[in-house]
Design a protein around this motif. Structure first.
Motif, PDB file in Angstrom:
ATOM      1  N   UNK A   1      89.657  13.238  55.106  1.00  0.00           N
ATOM      2  CA  UNK A   1      89.794  14.680  55.014  1.00  0.00           C
ATOM      3  C   UNK A   1      88.693  15.339  54.195  1.00  0.00           C
ATOM      4  N   UNK A   2      87.508  14.743  54.197  1.00  0.00           N
ATOM      5  CA  UNK A   2      86.385  15.296  53.427  1.00  0.00           C
ATOM      6  C   UNK A   2      85.855  16.570  54.073  1.00  0.00           C
ATOM      7  N   UNK A   3      85.348  17.459  53.245  1.00  0.00           N
ATOM      8  CA  UNK A   3      84.757  18.704  53.754  1.00  0.00           C
ATOM      9  C   UNK A   3      83.376  18.472  54.357  1.00  0.00           C
ATOM     10  N   UNK A   4      82.667  17.480  53.842  1.00  0.00           N
ATOM     11  CA  UNK A   4      81.308  17.243  54.333  1.00  0.00           C
ATOM     12  C   UNK A   4      80.815  15.871  53.887  1.00  0.00           C
ATOM     13  N   UNK A   5      79.831  15.375  54.635  1.00  0.00           N
ATOM     14  CA  UNK A   5      79.048  14.212  54.220  1.00  0.00           C
ATOM     15  C   UNK A   5      77.779  14.769  53.581  1.00  0.00           C
ATOM     16  N   UNK A   6      77.477  14.338  52.356  1.00  0.00           N
ATOM     17  CA  UNK A   6      76.288  14.823  51.674  1.00  0.00           C
ATOM     18  C   UNK A   6      75.341  13.650  51.430  1.00  0.00           C
ATOM     19  N   UNK A   7      74.099  13.824  51.854  1.00  0.00           N
ATOM     20  CA  UNK A   7      73.085  12.773  51.730  1.00  0.00           C
ATOM     21  C   UNK A   7      71.862  13.347  51.013  1.00  0.00           C
ATOM     22  N   UNK A   8      70.914  12.477  50.675  1.00  0.00           N
ATOM     23  CA  UNK A   8      69.654  12.922  50.094  1.00  0.00           C
ATOM     24  C   UNK A   8      68.688  13.310  51.215  1.00  0.00           C
ATOM     25  N   UNK A   9      67.589  13.940  50.840  1.00  0.00           N
ATOM     26  CA  UNK A   9      66.597  14.296  51.856  1.00  0.00           C
ATOM     27  C   UNK A   9      65.934  13.058  52.435  1.00  0.00           C
TER      28      UNK A   9
ATOM     29  N   UNK B   1      77.761  25.576  46.216  1.00  0.00           N
ATOM     30  CA  UNK B   1      78.784  25.491  47.276  1.00  0.00           C
ATOM     31  C   UNK B   1      79.613  24.225  47.134  1.00  0.00           C
ATOM     32  N   UNK B   2      79.025  23.192  46.561  1.00  0.00           N
ATOM     33  CA  UNK B   2      79.696  21.892  46.455  1.00  0.00           C
ATOM     34  C   UNK B   2      80.864  21.898  45.477  1.00  0.00           C
ATOM     35  N   UNK B   3      80.915  22.866  44.585  1.00  0.00           N
ATOM     36  CA  UNK B   3      81.962  22.893  43.566  1.00  0.00           C
ATOM     37  C   UNK B   3      83.352  22.872  44.187  1.00  0.00           C
ATOM     38  N   UNK B   4      84.127  21.846  43.843  1.00  0.00           N
ATOM     39  CA  UNK B   4      85.501  21.735  44.318  1.00  0.00           C
ATOM     40  C   UNK B   4      85.657  21.194  45.721  1.00  0.00           C
ATOM     41  N   UNK B   5      84.530  20.956  46.415  1.00  0.00           N
ATOM     42  CA  UNK B   5      84.606  20.448  47.790  1.00  0.00           C
ATOM     43  C   UNK B   5      84.835  18.928  47.790  1.00  0.00           C
ATOM     44  N   UNK B   6      85.595  18.476  48.793  1.00  0.00           N
ATOM     45  CA  UNK B   6      85.842  17.045  48.975  1.00  0.00           C
ATOM     46  C   UNK B   6      84.638  16.459  49.696  1.00  0.00           C
ATOM     47  N   UNK B   7      83.901  15.619  49.018  1.00  0.00           N
ATOM     48  CA  UNK B   7      82.607  15.161  49.516  1.00  0.00           C
ATOM     49  C   UNK B   7      82.577  13.649  49.721  1.00  0.00           C
ATOM     50  N   UNK B   8      82.000  13.265  50.856  1.00  0.00           N
ATOM     51  CA  UNK B   8      81.680  11.858  51.139  1.00  0.00           C
ATOM     52  C   UNK B   8      80.179  11.703  50.888  1.00  0.00           C
ATOM     53  N   UNK B   9      79.816  10.970  49.841  1.00  0.00           N
ATOM     54  CA  UNK B   9      78.409  10.772  49.526  1.00  0.00           C
ATOM     55  C   UNK B   9      77.841   9.565  50.254  1.00  0.00           C
ATOM     56  N   UNK B  10      76.587   9.665  50.664  1.00  0.00           N
ATOM     57  CA  UNK B  10      75.921   8.580  51.379  1.00  0.00           C
ATOM     58  C   UNK B  10      74.456   8.559  50.976  1.00  0.00           C
ATOM     59  N   UNK B  11      73.939   7.365  50.632  1.00  0.00           N
ATOM     60  CA  UNK B  11      72.522   7.297  50.263  1.00  0.00           C
ATOM     61  C   UNK B  11      71.970   5.902  50.474  1.00  0.00           C
ATOM     62  N   UNK B  12      70.651   5.851  50.700  1.00  0.00           N
ATOM     63  CA  UNK B  12      69.896   4.599  50.768  1.00  0.00           C
ATOM     64  C   UNK B  12      68.602   4.835  50.010  1.00  0.00           C
ATOM     65  N   UNK B  13      68.723   4.933  48.681  1.00  0.00           N
ATOM     66  CA  UNK B  13      67.599   5.270  47.819  1.00  0.00           C
ATOM     67  C   UNK B  13      67.509   4.258  46.679  1.00  0.00           C
ATOM     68  N   UNK B  14      66.427   4.330  45.926  1.00  0.00           N
ATOM     69  CA  UNK B  14      66.205   3.364  44.858  1.00  0.00           C
ATOM     70  C   UNK B  14      67.077   3.576  43.636  1.00  0.00           C
TER      71      UNK B  14
END
Length: 360
Positions: A306-314, A249-262
């Motif tokens: 104008x991002x389609x979604x915020x995507x984070x890790x589990x 589903x992520x293909x071509x989507x405008x994504x804001x990535x967010x993470x707090x991982x190693x």
């Protein structure tokens, strides 16, 4: 801010006179750290400090470098494998970095433990510094006959039947420097204690790098088999209603990535591999506990971009979920580890443990 600056020095992002001085100062502190480490190892090796043997099978999964090796997905993978083999499994974890409001009353539960609890709801997870006592509790209260020692390579208090060490292909040997100058938790020569190596993130490294890791591991410990693994995206979960989507589903989507991982670079790699358009990627330090203000800022910035979604890790979603956010499209990308080479080595090592007789 200080932690981020420190990590940027270790990674080589910060250069110049000041960073050189700081590196030199940090090198000095590796000597007392090494002295303490060596003393402890000698005391255990010579039986002056006794390791405890519990009357069940114990499999340790750990690493020799700090942060982002892929240890937690391998713990999950191993727990599921043992369940399929008919074992009554429990996980023992120290719970480093646990500052979440959802932690147990007497336990220090971090985001990795919360993730394991979410993914392994039928597997008891006991968290605490005294893992021998937690192991006894798992045997007594849950009738566990096989324990997974999460982050157990340096935990010498408990005897184990199998020592699995995860090697991050993106930073396999911590720059050859001990903490605090580098990422090594103990000298590389101590990898001789390992029974099995699993190299992680292999699809993010080139063939020559993987070969060089094999060569180095064989020099240190020629008797331990080596497996290769990748982190595979499984599905996307919507934080609002729990609905799921295919990773495609992520293909071509405008994504804001967010993470707090190693290992934030690995998450960015996965998003790009899925052909998401990563218009912004905000990174916090590993185990960071988000505030409502920080997430509010991210949501505001997402809308302005104008991002389609915020995507984070589990690992991030287990901390954000409790904020009960309704006005943003926040998605969690679920990842699983997949052993792509040497699965027979892994299965043989596990099955050998399951078939052995327990002794003191």
């Amino acid at each position: 801010m200080i932690k981020e600056y420190y990590l940027s020095i270790l990674s080589g992002q910060q250069r110049g006179f000041i960073s050189t001085i700081i590196k030199s100062a940090l090198s000095i502190f590796t000597y007392p750290y090494l002295a303490v480490l060596n003393t402890r190892n000698i005391l255990y090796k010579n039986g002056i400090i006794k390791s405890i043997r519990l009357p069940v099978k114990i499999i340790s999964i750990g690493n020799i470098t700090t942060g982002g090796t892929g240890k937690t997905p391998l713990v999950e993978f191993t727990a599921k494998y043992l369940n399929e083999m008919g074992e009554k499994v429990a996980i023992l974890s120290r719970g480093y970095g646990g500052n979440n409001s959802s932690q147990e009353s007497n336990d220090n539960v971090n985001d990795e433990c919360l993730t394991l609890r979410e993914n392994l709801q039928d597997v008891p997870l006991l968290v605490g510094k005294d893992r021998a006592r937690k192991g006894e509790k798992a045997i007594r209260d849950y009738a566990a006959d096989c324990l997974i020692l999460d982050d157990g390579f340096q935990h010498l208090k408990l005897k184990r039947d199998l020592d699995i060490v995860v090697i991050n292909s993106l930073n396999p040997f911590g720059g050859e420097n001990l903490i605090p100058r580098g990422n090594l938790r103990e000298p590389l020569k101590n990898l001789v204690r390992a029974d099995l190596f699993v190299i992680s993130h292999c699809n993010q490294s080139n063939e020559q790098t993987i070969k060089s890791i094999y060569t180095r591991l064989n020099q240190i410990n020629p008797h331990a088999p080596v497996c290769e693994s990748v982190h595979r995206p499984v599905y996307i979960e919507n934080i609002t209603d729990g609905s799921t989507l295919e990773p495609e589903w992520l293909k071509g989507k405008m994504i804001y990535g967010l993470s707090a991982i190693g290992n934030p670079e690995s998450f960015a790699f996965t998003l790009n591999k899925l052909e998401a358009v990563l218009i912004r990627y905000r990174v916090f330090s590993d185990h960071h506990v988000y505030t409502k203000e920080e997430i509010g800022d991210v949501i505001s910035e997402t809308k302005s971009l104008g991002a389609d979604a915020i995507v984070v890790t589990q690992k991030d979603i287990v901390k954000i979920r409790k904020m009960n956010i309704k006005d943003a499209n926040i998605l969690s990308l679920k990842i699983e580890i997949q052993i792509t080479k040497g699965i027979k080595f892994y299965e043989e090592a596990i099955n050998k443990v399951l078939n052995m007789e327990q002794s003191n």
